[in-house]
Design an enzyme around this catalytic site. Sequence first.
Site, PDB file in Angstrom:
ATOM      1  CE  LYS A   6      -2.859  -0.428   3.564  1.00  9.09           C
ATOM      2  NZ  LYS A   6      -3.363  -0.329   4.965  1.00  9.09           N
ATOM      3  CE  LYS A  25      -6.551  -4.425   1.859  1.00 13.99           C
ATOM      4  NZ  LYS A  25      -5.395  -4.130   2.878  1.00 13.99           N
TER       5      LYS A  25
END
Length: 236
Positions: free
Chosen positions: A27, A85
Amino acid sequence: MILLVSPKDVAEAYEAIEGGADIIDVKNPPEGSLGANFPWVIKETREATPEGMLVSAAIGDVPYKPGTVTLAALGATVSGADYIKVGLYGTRSYQEALDVMKNVTKAVKDAGENKIVVAAGYADAYRVGAVDPLVIPKVARDAGCDVAMLDTAVKDGKTLFDHMDLDLLREFVEETHKYGMKCALAGSIKIEEIPMLKEIGCDIVGVRGAACTQGDRNAGRIQKDLVKEIVKVCRD
């Protein structure tokens, strides 16, 4: 319960791997809770991660723009992520969230039928106008996702438990399991809160700050010794 750790670069990924994390989740913290990193960072992380260990990629705290989000999801997929995600930040209703996730699932599964799609809502959705977190399991089920997840949208030191009590979280976990999916929980989780997540049957716990120096998801760096401590709590 398995541990997902979120590095922002390959050096942090090595620390997470050496610390014993189960899933390496790429991320980009400056871009938000589920901030998306660059395709080459996902690719380099996949190459650095041992075969058989899964790599996840957040594709952003996304707007209600299904086409844009679907392209981002496909980009993460072809870059080597096993888990995709999606942070349902700009979706205001069940229908909008479903619209995004159905299209993401189609794109991801067309590219690789074994890829895992994660629909992520926010325990503090009321602070940002996002879809009600308690409808996320239904969105995930109806879109054909594999995992329903909760995180927090605003990273201001408040944790998942500041926005949803244990009974509500248990309800989320149980509904997700009833639909045959896995449940992931995150949101500035502290190491001492992990046993409560185990108690309610959570499958995957996601951390970044708890694995970083000074507990700081932005200024800190992931350290393998901190990861090892969290792994031990998850396994006990």
